[in-house]
Write a protein that holds these residues in place. Structure first.
Motif, PDB file in Angstrom:
ATOM      1  N   UNK A 119      15.465  -9.445  -0.105  1.00 17.87           N
ATOM      2  CA  UNK A 119      15.137  -9.318  -1.528  1.00 17.87           C
ATOM      3  C   UNK A 119      13.683  -9.719  -1.738  1.00 17.87           C
ATOM      4  N   UNK A 120      12.984  -9.080  -2.693  1.00 25.67           N
ATOM      5  CA  UNK A 120      11.590  -9.449  -2.964  1.00 25.67           C
ATOM      6  C   UNK A 120      11.466 -10.926  -3.358  1.00 25.67           C
ATOM      7  N   UNK A 121      10.400 -11.575  -2.919  1.00 28.65           N
ATOM      8  CA  UNK A 121      10.154 -12.963  -3.298  1.00 28.65           C
ATOM      9  C   UNK A 121       9.159 -12.992  -4.456  1.00 28.65           C
ATOM     10  N   UNK A 122       9.096 -14.120  -5.153  1.00 25.80           N
ATOM     11  CA  UNK A 122       8.153 -14.280  -6.260  1.00 25.80           C
ATOM     12  C   UNK A 122       6.733 -14.398  -5.723  1.00 25.80           C
ATOM     13  N   UNK A 123       5.776 -14.138  -6.587  1.00 28.79           N
ATOM     14  CA  UNK A 123       4.365 -14.253  -6.220  1.00 28.79           C
ATOM     15  C   UNK A 123       4.077 -15.637  -5.660  1.00 28.79           C
ATOM     16  N   UNK A 124       3.305 -15.675  -4.599  1.00 30.36           N
ATOM     17  CA  UNK A 124       2.859 -16.898  -3.916  1.00 30.36           C
ATOM     18  C   UNK A 124       3.964 -17.617  -3.143  1.00 30.36           C
ATOM     19  N   UNK A 125       5.136 -16.982  -3.030  1.00 31.16           N
ATOM     20  CA  UNK A 125       6.223 -17.533  -2.225  1.00 31.16           C
ATOM     21  C   UNK A 125       6.124 -16.946  -0.813  1.00 31.16           C
ATOM     22  N   UNK A 126       6.468 -17.734   0.213  1.00 28.71           N
ATOM     23  CA  UNK A 126       6.427 -17.183   1.574  1.00 28.71           C
ATOM     24  C   UNK A 126       7.523 -16.142   1.776  1.00 28.71           C
ATOM     25  N   UNK A 127       7.266 -15.231   2.665  1.00 24.69           N
ATOM     26  CA  UNK A 127       8.243 -14.203   2.970  1.00 24.69           C
ATOM     27  C   UNK A 127       7.767 -13.322   4.108  1.00 24.69           C
ATOM     28  N   UNK A 128       8.517 -12.294   4.365  1.00 22.38           N
ATOM     29  CA  UNK A 128       8.208 -11.345   5.429  1.00 22.38           C
ATOM     30  C   UNK A 128       7.603 -10.089   4.798  1.00 22.38           C
ATOM     31  N   UNK A 129       6.520  -9.601   5.397  1.00 17.67           N
ATOM     32  CA  UNK A 129       5.874  -8.391   4.892  1.00 17.67           C
ATOM     33  C   UNK A 129       6.565  -7.179   5.495  1.00 17.67           C
ATOM     34  N   UNK A 130       6.979  -6.260   4.633  1.00 14.52           N
ATOM     35  CA  UNK A 130       7.587  -5.020   5.103  1.00 14.52           C
ATOM     36  C   UNK A 130       6.751  -3.849   4.584  1.00 14.52           C
ATOM     37  N   UNK A 131       6.587  -2.855   5.434  1.00 12.79           N
ATOM     38  CA  UNK A 131       5.740  -1.699   5.110  1.00 12.79           C
ATOM     39  C   UNK A 131       6.512  -0.423   5.374  1.00 12.79           C
ATOM     40  N   UNK A 132       6.369   0.538   4.446  1.00 13.64           N
ATOM     41  CA  UNK A 132       7.001   1.843   4.632  1.00 13.64           C
ATOM     42  C   UNK A 132       6.001   2.921   4.224  1.00 13.64           C
ATOM     43  N   UNK A 133       5.869   3.938   5.053  1.00 14.48           N
ATOM     44  CA  UNK A 133       4.972   5.039   4.720  1.00 14.48           C
ATOM     45  C   UNK A 133       4.736   5.943   5.912  1.00 14.48           C
ATOM     46  N   UNK A 134       4.012   7.038   5.696  1.00 18.38           N
ATOM     47  CA  UNK A 134       3.776   7.993   6.769  1.00 18.38           C
ATOM     48  C   UNK A 134       2.849   7.446   7.866  1.00 18.38           C
ATOM     49  N   UNK A 135       2.142   6.369   7.585  1.00 19.68           N
ATOM     50  CA  UNK A 135       1.248   5.765   8.576  1.00 19.68           C
ATOM     51  C   UNK A 135       1.948   4.762   9.481  1.00 19.68           C
ATOM     52  N   UNK A 136       3.252   4.526   9.258  1.00 22.72           N
ATOM     53  CA  UNK A 136       4.000   3.534  10.030  1.00 22.72           C
ATOM     54  C   UNK A 136       4.676   4.226  11.212  1.00 22.72           C
ATOM     55  N   UNK A 137       4.451   3.680  12.391  1.00 18.89           N
ATOM     56  CA  UNK A 137       5.049   4.207  13.608  1.00 18.89           C
ATOM     57  C   UNK A 137       6.566   4.016  13.568  1.00 18.89           C
ATOM     58  N   UNK A 138       7.313   5.022  13.931  1.00 22.82           N
ATOM     59  CA  UNK A 138       8.766   4.918  13.968  1.00 22.82           C
ATOM     60  C   UNK A 138       9.198   4.019  15.126  1.00 22.82           C
ATOM     61  N   UNK A 139      10.263   3.245  14.894  1.00 23.23           N
ATOM     62  CA  UNK A 139      10.796   2.455  15.985  1.00 23.23           C
ATOM     63  C   UNK A 139      10.856   1.008  15.761  1.00 23.23           C
TER      64      UNK A 139
END
Length: 93
Positions: A73-93
């Motif tokens: 689930x998204x975290x609040x601003x300035x809270x620690x968390x894991x960065x997740x990225x989705x898009x055509x520039x992201x390598x599959x796998x």
């Protein structure tokens, strides 16, 4: 070609950005991984000094979120968390 440095882009420490700014060299911030070629977020040059430490905004067609590593689930601003990225520039796998 002139012997000059135009505008290097990468993840810089705020101290290094300020150091070069005092010498009239603008360093642009960006963030990414090998699998997000060329990067996932970019900070335009005009915001380099007023947003020190920021990686910028997601590049076009790319979604970047910071989520709780357990719940995804998204975290609040300035809270620690894991960065997740989705898009055509992201390598599959």
């Amino acid at each position: 070609m002139p012997n000059s440095l135009l505008t290097p882009t990468r993840g810089w420490s705020p101290a290094l950005v300020e150091f070069y700014a005092r010498r009239d060299v603008v360093l642009q911030q960006s963030w990414g991984l090998t699998g997000t070629a060329p990067f996932a977020a970019h900070l335009p040059a005009e915001h380099t000094l007023d947003k020190l430490g920021s990686a910028g905004i997601a590049v076009p067609y790319t979604e970047v979120r910071v989520v709780d590593a357990v719940t995804n689930e998204p975290v609040k601003a300035r809270e620690p968390g894991e960065i997740v990225v989705r898009g055509p520039n992201v390598t599959a796998g």
